[in-house]
Structure formats: C-alpha cells, structure tokens
Scaffold this motif. Structure first.
Motif, PDB file in Angstrom:
ATOM      1  N   THR A   1       0.827  -1.200   0.000  1.00 58.87           N
ATOM      2  CA  THR A   1       0.000   0.000   0.000  1.00 58.87           C
ATOM      3  C   THR A   1       0.860   1.248   0.000  1.00 58.87           C
ATOM      4  N   ALA A   2       0.202   2.389  -0.168  1.00 59.68           N
ATOM      5  CA  ALA A   2       0.916   3.666  -0.114  1.00 59.68           C
ATOM      6  C   ALA A   2       1.578   3.856   1.246  1.00 59.68           C
ATOM      7  N   ALA A   3       0.885   3.497   2.310  1.00 59.64           N
ATOM      8  CA  ALA A   3       1.425   3.658   3.663  1.00 59.64           C
ATOM      9  C   ALA A   3       2.720   2.865   3.854  1.00 59.64           C
ATOM     10  N   ASP A   4       2.840   1.744   3.153  1.00 61.43           N
ATOM     11  CA  ASP A   4       4.037   0.908   3.275  1.00 61.43           C
ATOM     12  C   ASP A   4       5.279   1.576   2.692  1.00 61.43           C
ATOM     13  N   LEU A   5       5.089   2.633   1.923  1.00 58.68           N
ATOM     14  CA  LEU A   5       6.219   3.318   1.289  1.00 58.68           C
ATOM     15  C   LEU A   5       6.809   4.430   2.159  1.00 58.68           C
ATOM     16  N   LYS A   6       6.257   4.641   3.334  1.00 60.15           N
ATOM     17  CA  LYS A   6       6.809   5.654   4.228  1.00 60.15           C
ATOM     18  C   LYS A   6       8.246   5.291   4.595  1.00 60.15           C
ATOM     19  N   GLY A   7       9.148   6.259   4.396  1.00 55.89           N
ATOM     20  CA  GLY A   7      10.558   6.031   4.670  1.00 55.89           C
ATOM     21  C   GLY A   7      11.301   5.303   3.569  1.00 55.89           C
ATOM     22  N   LYS A   8      10.625   5.024   2.467  1.00 57.56           N
ATOM     23  CA  LYS A   8      11.231   4.273   1.368  1.00 57.56           C
ATOM     24  C   LYS A   8      11.711   5.198   0.250  1.00 57.56           C
ATOM     25  N   THR A   9      12.350   4.593  -0.748  1.00 58.19           N
ATOM     26  CA  THR A   9      12.883   5.326  -1.894  1.00 58.19           C
ATOM     27  C   THR A   9      12.192   4.851  -3.171  1.00 58.19           C
ATOM     28  N   ILE A  10      11.702   5.814  -3.964  1.00 58.72           N
ATOM     29  CA  ILE A  10      11.009   5.511  -5.213  1.00 58.72           C
ATOM     30  C   ILE A  10      11.823   6.051  -6.394  1.00 58.72           C
ATOM     31  N   GLY A  11      12.005   5.240  -7.396  1.00 57.72           N
ATOM     32  CA  GLY A  11      12.660   5.677  -8.615  1.00 57.72           C
ATOM     33  C   GLY A  11      11.649   6.319  -9.551  1.00 57.72           C
ATOM     34  N   VAL A  12      12.060   7.380 -10.247  1.00 55.99           N
ATOM     35  CA  VAL A  12      11.213   8.075 -11.217  1.00 55.99           C
ATOM     36  C   VAL A  12      12.071   8.473 -12.408  1.00 55.99           C
ATOM     37  N   ASP A  13      11.414   8.889 -13.498  1.00 51.01           N
ATOM     38  CA  ASP A  13      12.183   9.327 -14.658  1.00 51.01           C
ATOM     39  C   ASP A  13      12.767  10.721 -14.444  1.00 51.01           C
ATOM     40  N   GLU A  14      12.012  11.582 -13.735  1.00 57.27           N
ATOM     41  CA  GLU A  14      12.490  12.927 -13.437  1.00 57.27           C
ATOM     42  C   GLU A  14      11.709  13.506 -12.277  1.00 57.27           C
TER      43      GLU A  14
ATOM     44  N   LEU B   1      14.534   9.115  -6.403  1.00 56.47           N
ATOM     45  CA  LEU B   1      15.777   9.093  -7.161  1.00 56.47           C
ATOM     46  C   LEU B   1      15.447   9.080  -8.650  1.00 56.47           C
ATOM     47  N   PRO B   2      15.900  10.085  -9.408  1.00 59.34           N
ATOM     48  CA  PRO B   2      15.622  10.116 -10.853  1.00 59.34           C
ATOM     49  C   PRO B   2      16.636   9.298 -11.644  1.00 59.34           C
ATOM     50  N   TYR B   3      16.145   8.587 -12.630  1.00 60.07           N
ATOM     51  CA  TYR B   3      16.982   7.777 -13.511  1.00 60.07           C
ATOM     52  C   TYR B   3      16.793   8.236 -14.952  1.00 60.07           C
TER      53      TYR B   3
END
Length: 353
Positions: free
Chosen positions: A147-160, A190-192
């Motif tokens: 879930t969205a709540a599980d992403l608290k404190g986590k790192t998500i990759g994005v294009d920009e 983190l952008p890739y």
C-alpha cells in the motif's frame, strides 16, 4: 553528471526549477531540437500548401502510445480530410514550450504535470483529452510493500523530479496521508535517465519501488519480476479519469480558432478509430515505428486499457477531471494558487468543434 547507475545527480533545489519549466511530452521520449530553431520557425505552421485549407501544420512527435491519435490521424487521412497537411517534427521540452507559446505547435499531448507550468506562465490550455491512466508503481516480486502507507521512509525511482510518474506517486501518497514535501517528505525520490536502469536498481534493492510509464511495468509484471502496487488507470481514486490531456497553443486558439477546431475534429476521429480498431491501430503504430513498443499484442492491450473513445458530454468530464487534479496538486503543495476553481477554469478552454 550521471553516476554508473544512470542516476541523474540533482540537488533538492531541482524541484523548484523543474516545476517552473514545462516538461512537455511527459508521455513520451523525444530527441532535441533547439529553442532558437523554434523561434526562427515560429509561424511556420499553416504555410500555404496546395490543396490544404490550413496548409502545413507541425506536430511534435513522440515514441509513446499516448500520442497515438496524432499518428493515426496522419496515417488514416483524418488530418487531410480537415484541410491539414500534418508534419511530425522532433522537438525537445524547451522547443515544445516555445512552439506552443509562438503557435508553431498548435497542440501536444500532456497530463496534469503541466498545471504548475501553466501557473508559471506557459501560454497553453487544456483543449481536449486523449486517454485514461498509463502510470504504474512497481515493487520487487514478493515485496512486503502493498500500500501507499508501506512506502513511508522508502525510496522511489522516477524518470524525473517533477515528471508525471513523480506527480502521480505524490498524489497517491498524499491522499494516503503521507508527507510529500519535496525537501522533508516521508518518501525519497531518485531520478533515472533510463527506465531499464530503474528496474535494474529495483531488483538490486537500490530503490524500493519504481514509478514508470507503461509499457515497461506491464512487461516486467508479465515476466514475473515485479508486483504492481499502484495503477493510475484502475486505482479507485483515479480510475476512469483522463490523465493525458490535449494541450493547445493559446495563440492558435485565439487567432486561428477554425484551424484549432479542425485539428480537434481530426484527433477525435483518430481516437474513435483507435477505440474501435485497437488491433489495426497497434499494427500501424508498430509497423510505421510511431512507438517504441514492438509487441503488437501488448500494444493492443494497452490501447484498449487506455480507452481512447470520445465520450458523451466529454467537455463536462474533462472539466471535472481538470478540477480534480488541480485540487489534488494544491492539496499536496504543488500549486500555489489560492483560487483552485478559478485556476481550473483558466486552464481548460472548451473549443467548439
């Protein structure tokens, strides 16, 4: 400067910079063409062309399925029927921005990430819609993140930073109660520069989730390497809402309303064709190299999922969706306006066609 993993090294201040710059063609990848060329060629559209009422009209090309109606309108002769000699040209983000400001480009496809750019002064408006959601957030197969709540404190990759996957992720997370402040939020981004590198980082545990455009998330899901925890096209908060809009140059809207109306009619015909003939549309797009997707079966599935059909009372639907995303972006701090209803009204122009 890029690290060996392809991560774009950008400081936290980049959010304020990118949000003020129009990241046109969020739904696709383009190569560059200088802004100086755009200025020099301003007014190049509607050049007299024998047999065409509106002459040659330029459209920025894209390698994504999001802009399929432009390709289909060209290939099936819908532009020609409306008196338009359509020409697809390569254009980077800055060129598109200048092109819309000057009227060189009458329209381009885009999404709700453009709203902050309009607030900063880019002279363009929503004049139509194209399709439903095409953004997904993937986690490694078997991950505890559900879930969205599980992403608290986590790192998500994005294009920009500031792009549509970034914006969509923040809307989802913010709605779940997470702090999405770009400097001190509950999630790190983190952008890739390359989606394949982003998936590689996900598998290596360098990021916890990857927010991306289709088709890569769907391809990886079919391979069994990831689980999809968010789908803009099916999530209860976003399902059935247009995410990819059609943006028109205010200059063309004001000075050449008949031409703008003709363009919109051609694109409506193309959308209906895609909705009714997704297999044939996918074949045309693949064979003519209008998209980076070569798997026609997958392209057909995605065209069906995106729902390109022109809907009854579509103007009201678009207006409602623009209001929805304006409210959402304001809620998470990505718009400054104090009058969201007024700003939404400013963004959307109902062009009679």
């Amino acid at each position: 400067m890029l690290s060996k993993h392809g991560i774009i090294a950008k400081g936290t201040a980049i959010f304020g910079v990118l949000i003020a710059v129009l990241a046109f063609d969020a739904c696709g990848v383009t190569t560059s063409n200088s802004a100086a060329d755009a200025k020099a060629e301003a007014g190049a559209n509607s050049v007299a062309t024998e047999g065409y009422k509106y002459g040659t009209v330029e459209f920025p090309k894209s390698s994504s399925l999001c802009s399929s109606p432009i390709a289909i309108a060209l290939e099936k002769g819908f532009f020609k029927e409306e008196g338009i000699d359509a020409k697809l040209v390569t254009a980077d983000a800055e060129t598109r921005k200048v092109g819309l400001d000057t009227g060189r480009f009458p329209v381009t496809n885009g999404d709700f990430q453009f709203f902050p750019s309009i607030e900063k002064g880019v002279k363009t408006s929503v004049v139509g819609a194209l399709h439903k959601g095409c953004i997904k957030i993937a986690v490694k197969k078997g991950s505890n993140i559900k879930t969205a709540a599980d992403l608290k404190g986590k790192t998500i990759g994005v294009d920009e930073i500031g792009g549509t996957p970034y914006m969509a992720a923040n809307l989802w997370l913010g709605d779940a109660g997470l702090n999405v402040d770009p400097k001190n939020g509950d999630v790190k981004y983190l952008p890739y520069d390359d989606a394949s590198l982003e998936f590689e980082a996900l598998q290596k545990g360098q990021i916890d989730a990857a927010a991306l455009w289709d088709p890569l998330p769907t391809i990886q899901e079919q391979k069994g390497t990831v689980d999809i925890v968010f789908d803009l096209g099916s999530d209860p908060k976003f399902a059935k809402r247009f995410c990819c809009f059609l943006y028109g140059s205010n200059k063309i809207i004001e000075e050449k309303p008949d031409e703008m109306a003709a363009i919109l009619r051609a694109l409506d015909k193309a959308r209906d064709y895609i909705a009714q003939n997704p297999e044939d549309a996918a074949k045309i797009i693949a064979e003519k190299n209008y998209s980076s997707i070569t798997d026609q079966e997958l392209a057909t599935k995605l065209l069906k999922d995106y729902d390109y059909s022109v809907q009854t009372d579509e103007n009201k639907i678009i207006e409602d969706d623009v209001n929805y995303f304006v409210d959402g972006l304001k809620k998470i701090g990505f718009l400054e306006t104090g009058d969201t209803a007024g700003f939404a009204k400013q963004i959307y122009k109902d062009v009679e066609h």
